[in-house]
Motif scaffolding. Structure first.
Motif, PDB file in Angstrom:
ATOM      1  N   GLY A 172     -16.936 -17.482   9.046  1.00 23.89           N
ATOM      2  CA  GLY A 172     -18.142 -16.970   9.675  1.00 23.89           C
ATOM      3  C   GLY A 172     -17.981 -16.700  11.154  1.00 23.89           C
ATOM      4  O   GLY A 172     -16.858 -16.705  11.691  1.00 23.89           O
ATOM      5  N   PRO A 173     -19.083 -16.478  11.846  1.00 26.22           N
ATOM      6  CA  PRO A 173     -19.017 -16.083  13.264  1.00 26.22           C
ATOM      7  C   PRO A 173     -18.490 -17.178  14.185  1.00 26.22           C
ATOM      8  O   PRO A 173     -17.965 -16.894  15.252  1.00 26.22           O
ATOM      9  N   THR A 174     -18.632 -18.453  13.798  1.00 25.69           N
ATOM     10  CA  THR A 174     -18.137 -19.524  14.673  1.00 25.69           C
ATOM     11  C   THR A 174     -16.621 -19.497  14.782  1.00 25.69           C
ATOM     12  O   THR A 174     -16.061 -19.748  15.846  1.00 25.69           O
ATOM     13  N   GLY A 175     -15.957 -19.200  13.665  1.00 25.09           N
ATOM     14  CA  GLY A 175     -14.507 -19.028  13.678  1.00 25.09           C
ATOM     15  C   GLY A 175     -13.708 -20.302  13.732  1.00 25.09           C
ATOM     16  O   GLY A 175     -12.470 -20.272  13.669  1.00 25.09           O
ATOM     17  N   SER A 176     -14.341 -21.452  13.845  1.00 28.95           N
ATOM     18  CA  SER A 176     -13.597 -22.706  13.948  1.00 28.95           C
ATOM     19  C   SER A 176     -14.459 -23.857  13.464  1.00 28.95           C
ATOM     20  O   SER A 176     -15.667 -23.899  13.715  1.00 28.95           O
ATOM     21  N   ILE A 177     -13.841 -24.804  12.756  1.00 25.63           N
ATOM     22  CA  ILE A 177     -14.521 -25.999  12.257  1.00 25.63           C
ATOM     23  C   ILE A 177     -13.672 -27.204  12.619  1.00 25.63           C
ATOM     24  O   ILE A 177     -12.494 -27.285  12.251  1.00 25.63           O
ATOM     25  N   ASN A 178     -14.256 -28.140  13.342  1.00 26.19           N
ATOM     26  CA  ASN A 178     -13.543 -29.362  13.713  1.00 26.19           C
ATOM     27  C   ASN A 178     -13.622 -30.375  12.578  1.00 26.19           C
ATOM     28  O   ASN A 178     -14.690 -30.615  12.023  1.00 26.19           O
TER      29      ASN A 178
END
Length: 417
Positions: A172-178
Motif C-alpha cells: 500500500g501507500p505506506t510502503g513499509s511495515i515494522n
C-alpha cells in the motif's frame, strides 16, 4: 628366482588387491589433486584462493575486517541471500535461470508483514502463506516451461515484474511495515547466537561424517575389487577439516558467537547437498543438466525434474525473504530489490556452479555468498561508495564465468585426449 617373484605377485593382481604402495599415500593424493586441476576439475579451489586474497587485502587496509564481531555480522548477512542462492543452484544445474528470486523474496517479506502485523495472523501462519506463495510461483514457471515451452529467462523476467507489482500493491501507500523487535522471528534474525559448546560440538560433525562415509566407500570399493584411497589420506582430510572448523568456531566465539540463522543456512546447504549427491533425484538432476535427451531416453521423468527445480528455487527465495524481514525487522518496498538478484545468482556461479548445466554443488552457494558479502563488508568498512562494490562484484563474477568456461574446455579436450 624372478619367475618365483612373478608367481607371488600374480595372485595379488588376479584378486584385484586394493592395497596401495607407500608412495601412493599423501604424495599420491597431492599428485591426484594436481592431475584433476590440470584436467579442468578445479572444484572449490578458486573460491578458497579468492577468500584468502580478499581477507589479506581488506585486513591490511582495515584490521577491523577480521575482528570476530565483524565476521559474526558478515555471517548474519550471508544467510538471507545465501538461502536464495541455494535455489539458484538447482535451476542453474539444469542450464536454466530464475530472474525473479529477488522479487519473490521481497513479496514473501511483504506477505509476512501484512498478514502478521496488519491482519493479526500468527507469525507461523504468515510464514506458511509466504512459503506457499513461493511454491505456487515455482509451479507456474515449471508449467510454462514444460507445457508451453516458454524459456525460463522470459517466464521469470515476466514474473519479476508481476511479483514486484504485487509486493507494491499489498504494502500500500505506506510502503513499509515494522516488525515487533522483541518477537522471536526478529530476535532470530538479529541477535540469537548458538551456545559455545554446541557450536564446537557441531564443528566436529563434518569430520566424523567424512570418516564414516569415507570408510563405507572404501569398503564398497574393496568388495568390488576396485582401488580405494589410503586410510591415512582420509584421516588427514578429516583432521584438517575439523581443525579448521574448530578454529573458526573458537575465533567467532571470541566475539558474539555463531548465529543461529547462519546455522540454518548451513543446515539447508547440507540437506540439499545430500539430496544432490546421495539420492535418485540428485542423480537425475545431474543427468538432465548434462544431457536432457539422454536423460529422457534413460527413463528419467524430465518434466518432473524441472518442476522440482523451479519449485525449490522459488520456495527457497520465499524463505530467504522471510529471513530478510527478520534481519531488517521490517517489510518494505525495497526488500528484494537492488542487488539481491545479482548476489544470489553471482554467489552460485562464483562458488563453482556451471552456467552450462550439469555441474554444481550446494556448497557453492555457501562459499560464493561468503565471497560476495566479504567484498561488500570490506568496502563498507573502508567507507567506499557502493558503485565500487557493484564493479568489483561484477568483475569477480566475470572472472568466475571465464574460469568455468576455460575449465569446461579443458575437461572436454582432456576427455578427447
Amino acid at each position: 628366482m624372478n619367475q618365483d617373484v612373478k608367481q607371488q605377485e600374480a595372485p595379488a593382481l588376479d584378486r584385484g588387491d586394493t592395497r596401495v604402495r607407500h608412495d601412493e599415500g599423501l604424495m599420491g593424493a597431492v599428485n591426484g589433486f594436481i592431475d584433476r586441476v590440470r584436467s579442468g576439475d578445479l572444484g572449490m579451489l578458486p573460491v578458497f584462493v579468492g577468500l584468502i586474497v580478499i581477507s589479506i587485502v581488506f585486513s591490511s587496509l582495515n584490521p577491523v575486517f577480521l575482528a570476530p564481531n565483524n565476521l559474526v555480522n558478515l555471517l548474519f548477512d550471508c544467510a538471507t541471500v545465501g538461502v536464495i542462492s541455494l535455489g539458484i543452484v538447482c535451476v542453474l544445474m539444469l542450464g536454466e535461470i530464475d530472474l525473479s528470486v529477488g522479487s519473490m523474496s521481497g513479496f514473501a517479506s511483504a506477505l509476512v508483514g501484512v498478514l502478521w502485523v496488519n491482519s493479526g495472523w500468527p507469525v507461523a501462519g504468515a510464514i506458511a502463506v509466504a512459503i506457499l506463495a513461493g511454491i505456487a510461483v515455482g509451479a507456474l514457471y515449471a508449467f510454462l516451461y514444460n507445457r508451453l515451452g516458454m524459456p525460463s529467462f522470459i517466464a521469470s523476467l515476466a514474473g519479476l515484474l508481476a511479483i514486484l507489482g504485487m509486493q507494491l500493491y499489498i504494502l500500500g501507500p505506506t510502503g513499509s511495515i515494522n516488525l515487533p523487535y522483541a518477537s522471536p522471528l526478529v530476535r532470530f534474525g538479529q541477535i540469537l547466537i548458538m551456545p559455545a559448546w554446541l557450536s564446537h560440538l557441531l564443528a566436529l560433525v563434518p569430520g566424523v561424517v567424512l570418516i564414516v562415509t569415507g570408510l563405507a566407500t572404501m569398503n564398497r570399493r574393496r568388495d568390488a575389487k576396485l582401488s580405494a584411497q589410503p586410510l591415512a589420506n582420509l584421516v588427514i582430510k578429516a583432521v584438517v577439516l575439523t581443525a579448521a572448523l574448530e578454529f573458526a568456531v573458537y575465533y567467532l566465539n571470541l566475539g558474539r558467537g555463531v548465529p543461529w540463522m547462519f546455522g540454518l543456512f548451513v543446515l539447508l546447504a547440507v540437506v540439499l547437498n545430500y539430496a544432490l549427491t546421495r539420492t535418485k533425484w540428485g542423480r537425475s538432476m545431474f543427468a538432465v543438466g548434462g544431457n536432457r535427451e539422454a536423460a529422457r531416453r534413460s527413463g528419467i521423468n524430465v518434466r518432473r525434474i524441472y518442476m522440482s527445480a523451479f519449485v525449490l528455487c522459488s520456495t527457497l527465495a520465499a524463505l530467504g525473504g522471510v529471513l530478510s524481514a527478520a534481519r531488517l525487522a521490517s517489510s518494505s518496498q525495497q526488500a528484494g530489490t537492488g542487488d539481491v538478484n545479482l548476489n544470489a545468482i553471482a554467489a552460485a556461479v562464483i562458488g563453482g556452479t556451471s552456467l552450462f548445466g550439469g555441474r554444481g554443488s550446494a556448497y557453492s552457494a555457501l562459499l560464493g555468498i561468503i565471497v560476495i558479502q566479504a567484498i561488500s563488508n570490506g568496502l563498507t568498512l573502508l567507507n567506499l561508495p557502493s558503485s565500487l562494490r557493484y564493479m568489483i562484484t561484477g568483475g569477480v563474477l566475470a572472472t568466475a564465468v571465464i574460469v568455468d568456461s576455460l575449465a569446461r574446455r579443458s575437461r572436454v579436450s582432456h576427455g578427447r585426449a
